[in-house]
Design a protein around this motif. Structure first.
Motif, PDB file in Angstrom:
ATOM      1  N   ALA A 168     -41.438 -29.356 -48.673  1.00  0.00           N
ATOM      2  CA  ALA A 168     -42.111 -28.091 -48.971  1.00  0.00           C
ATOM      3  C   ALA A 168     -43.332 -28.345 -49.861  1.00  0.00           C
ATOM      4  CB  ALA A 168     -41.140 -27.127 -49.642  1.00  0.00           C
ATOM      5  N   ASP A 169     -43.163 -29.271 -50.822  1.00  0.00           N
ATOM      6  CA  ASP A 169     -44.282 -29.641 -51.699  1.00  0.00           C
ATOM      7  C   ASP A 169     -45.407 -30.273 -50.910  1.00  0.00           C
ATOM      8  OD1 ASP A 169     -43.570 -28.696 -54.098  1.00  0.00           O
ATOM      9  OD2 ASP A 169     -42.806 -30.575 -54.917  1.00  0.00           O
ATOM     10  N   LEU A 170     -45.022 -31.175 -50.010  1.00  0.00           N
ATOM     11  CA  LEU A 170     -45.995 -31.908 -49.200  1.00  0.00           C
ATOM     12  C   LEU A 170     -46.760 -30.952 -48.289  1.00  0.00           C
ATOM     13  CD1 LEU A 170     -46.757 -34.902 -48.909  1.00  0.00           C
ATOM     14  CD2 LEU A 170     -45.352 -34.953 -46.855  1.00  0.00           C
ATOM     15  N   GLY A 172     -47.647 -28.007 -48.944  1.00  0.00           N
ATOM     16  CA  GLY A 172     -48.638 -27.270 -49.700  1.00  0.00           C
ATOM     17  C   GLY A 172     -49.718 -28.161 -50.272  1.00  0.00           C
ATOM     18  N   THR A 173     -49.687 -29.456 -49.894  1.00  0.00           N
ATOM     19  CA  THR A 173     -50.691 -30.392 -50.402  1.00  0.00           C
ATOM     20  C   THR A 173     -51.901 -30.449 -49.464  1.00  0.00           C
ATOM     21  OG1 THR A 173     -48.965 -31.724 -51.421  1.00  0.00           O
ATOM     22  CG2 THR A 173     -51.080 -32.796 -51.095  1.00  0.00           C
ATOM     23  N   ILE A 174     -53.060 -30.274 -50.042  1.00  0.00           N
ATOM     24  CA  ILE A 174     -54.299 -30.291 -49.234  1.00  0.00           C
ATOM     25  C   ILE A 174     -54.993 -31.632 -49.441  1.00  0.00           C
ATOM     26  CG2 ILE A 174     -56.467 -29.094 -48.742  1.00  0.00           C
ATOM     27  CD1 ILE A 174     -54.007 -27.332 -48.310  1.00  0.00           C
TER      28      ILE A 174
ATOM     29  N   ASN B  31     -56.813 -25.330 -44.024  1.00  0.00           N
ATOM     30  CA  ASN B  31     -56.423 -25.974 -45.276  1.00  0.00           C
ATOM     31  C   ASN B  31     -57.396 -25.654 -46.409  1.00  0.00           C
ATOM     32  OD1 ASN B  31     -54.034 -27.104 -44.539  1.00  0.00           O
ATOM     33  ND2 ASN B  31     -54.851 -29.115 -44.057  1.00  0.00           N
ATOM     34  N   ALA B  40     -52.610 -23.421 -52.483  1.00  0.00           N
ATOM     35  CA  ALA B  40     -52.193 -24.830 -52.349  1.00  0.00           C
ATOM     36  C   ALA B  40     -51.292 -25.226 -53.520  1.00  0.00           C
ATOM     37  CB  ALA B  40     -53.416 -25.727 -52.305  1.00  0.00           C
ATOM     38  N   ARG B  41     -50.306 -26.084 -53.236  1.00  0.00           N
ATOM     39  CA  ARG B  41     -49.409 -26.553 -54.301  1.00  0.00           C
ATOM     40  C   ARG B  41     -49.969 -27.787 -55.005  1.00  0.00           C
ATOM     41  NH1 ARG B  41     -43.619 -25.945 -53.950  1.00  0.00           N
ATOM     42  NH2 ARG B  41     -43.075 -24.097 -52.806  1.00  0.00           N
ATOM     43  N   ALA B  42     -50.733 -28.596 -54.233  1.00  0.00           N
ATOM     44  CA  ALA B  42     -51.284 -29.839 -54.784  1.00  0.00           C
ATOM     45  C   ALA B  42     -52.538 -30.205 -54.018  1.00  0.00           C
ATOM     46  CB  ALA B  42     -50.252 -30.956 -54.682  1.00  0.00           C
ATOM     47  N   ILE B  43     -53.351 -31.075 -54.652  1.00  0.00           N
ATOM     48  CA  ILE B  43     -54.568 -31.542 -53.988  1.00  0.00           C
ATOM     49  C   ILE B  43     -54.618 -33.070 -54.080  1.00  0.00           C
ATOM     50  CG2 ILE B  43     -55.954 -31.058 -56.080  1.00  0.00           C
ATOM     51  CD1 ILE B  43     -58.333 -30.474 -54.148  1.00  0.00           C
ATOM     52  N   ARG B  44     -54.902 -33.714 -52.952  1.00  0.00           N
ATOM     53  CA  ARG B  44     -55.000 -35.179 -52.954  1.00  0.00           C
ATOM     54  C   ARG B  44     -56.316 -35.602 -53.615  1.00  0.00           C
ATOM     55  NH1 ARG B  44     -53.024 -34.213 -47.739  1.00  0.00           N
ATOM     56  NH2 ARG B  44     -50.909 -34.977 -47.441  1.00  0.00           N
ATOM     57  N   THR B  47     -59.055 -35.715 -51.089  1.00  0.00           N
ATOM     58  CA  THR B  47     -59.632 -34.393 -50.782  1.00  0.00           C
ATOM     59  C   THR B  47     -60.622 -34.002 -51.876  1.00  0.00           C
ATOM     60  OG1 THR B  47     -57.536 -33.776 -49.761  1.00  0.00           O
ATOM     61  CG2 THR B  47     -59.039 -31.983 -50.265  1.00  0.00           C
TER      62      THR B  47
END
Lengths: 174, 72
Positions: A168-170, A172-174, B31, B40-44, B47
């Motif tokens: 689920a975390d992954l 939401g990862t952009i 995205n 978004a929960r996280a950003i790489r 990115t």
């Protein structure tokens, strides 16, 4: 290996559906036997191999208790099989790492634990009721595999829960 | 969430649309839209790097921390 995987899943689904039907059939059989044993105790218990059933009421009651306990196991087994089927269906749909599957696994673990405890009660009743004249052929034995399976299911449920949360975390990862 | 994504402001300042940014950084419009709306929960890091390069900005220009309870 990857090509045989969907086939194995399909087979598992069919086997589980068959087991669900067999379990319900078994439940109907036990219920029928229990009803018959109250209507015509003598002939039914004689047919089951009980010697002089009308003179050994404590044994007859013990056998009925085993039947009732067996009936109790039917809905629990149905619960396990249908949850397992739901998990297999999510695998076939290509989305097994969901929190619902973790919950299903945990419920299966509790149900298998209940079945294991029920097995102990059945064995205790059978052992207690058996005498030199009549005996219920259920022997007590400590089945390590059964208890390990319960532990394994609880652990797997936690692993699944963790995996589902990570996914689920992954997502939401952009 | 306490982390605010200021992508909208940066795009506005550079007169760039989200579609244009999507083409430049090779990230889907869907995205980028999730990132822009703060869902978004996280950003790489990759990115972040791509966006910073495309918009000629620093990560701090894109993200800001707003303590919980504060109103914008």
């Amino acid at each position: 290996m990857s090509t045989s995987y969907p086939a194995a899943l399909g087979l598992t689904g069919r086997v589980l559906r068959l087991l669900v039907a067999l379990n319900l059939l078994m439940g109907t059989f036990i219920l029928g036997l229990l009803i018959a044993s109250t209507v015509a105790a003598g002939p039914v218990f004689t047919a089951l191999g009980v010697k002089h059933p009308l003179d050994d009421w404590s044994f007859v009651l013990a056998m009925r208790a085993v039947m009732v306990l067996g009936l109790c196991a039917i809905p629990v087994t149905h619960f396990v099989l249908t949850r397992l089927l739901a998990i297999v269906d999510t695998v076939r749909a290509g989305d097994p790492f969901v929190i619902e599957n973790a919950e299903r696994l945990q419920k299966i673990a509790w149900a298998v634990l209940a079945l294991s405890l029920l097995n102990i009660v059945v064995t205790a009743v059978a052992t207690n009721a058996s005498s030199a004249r009549n005996a219920i052929d259920i022997q007590w034995s400590f089945d390590v595999t059964r208890w390990l399976a319960v532990l394994l299911l609880f652990v797997l449920a936690r692993v699944f829960e963790h995996g589902a949360r990570m996914r689920a975390d992954l997502e939401g990862t952009i | 969430m306490a982390i605010i994504v200021k992508l909208d402001d940066l795009l506005h300042a550079r007169r760039m649309t989200l579609t244009e940014l999507s083409e430049r950084v090779d990230i889907t419009l869907a995205n980028l839209s999730i990132l822009k709306t703060g869902k978004a929960r996280a950003i790489r890091f990759s990115t972040l790097e791509a966006i910073c390069q495309a918009l000629a900005c620093q990560p701090g220009d894109l993200l800001t921390h707003q303590p919980d309870g504060d109103t914008q």
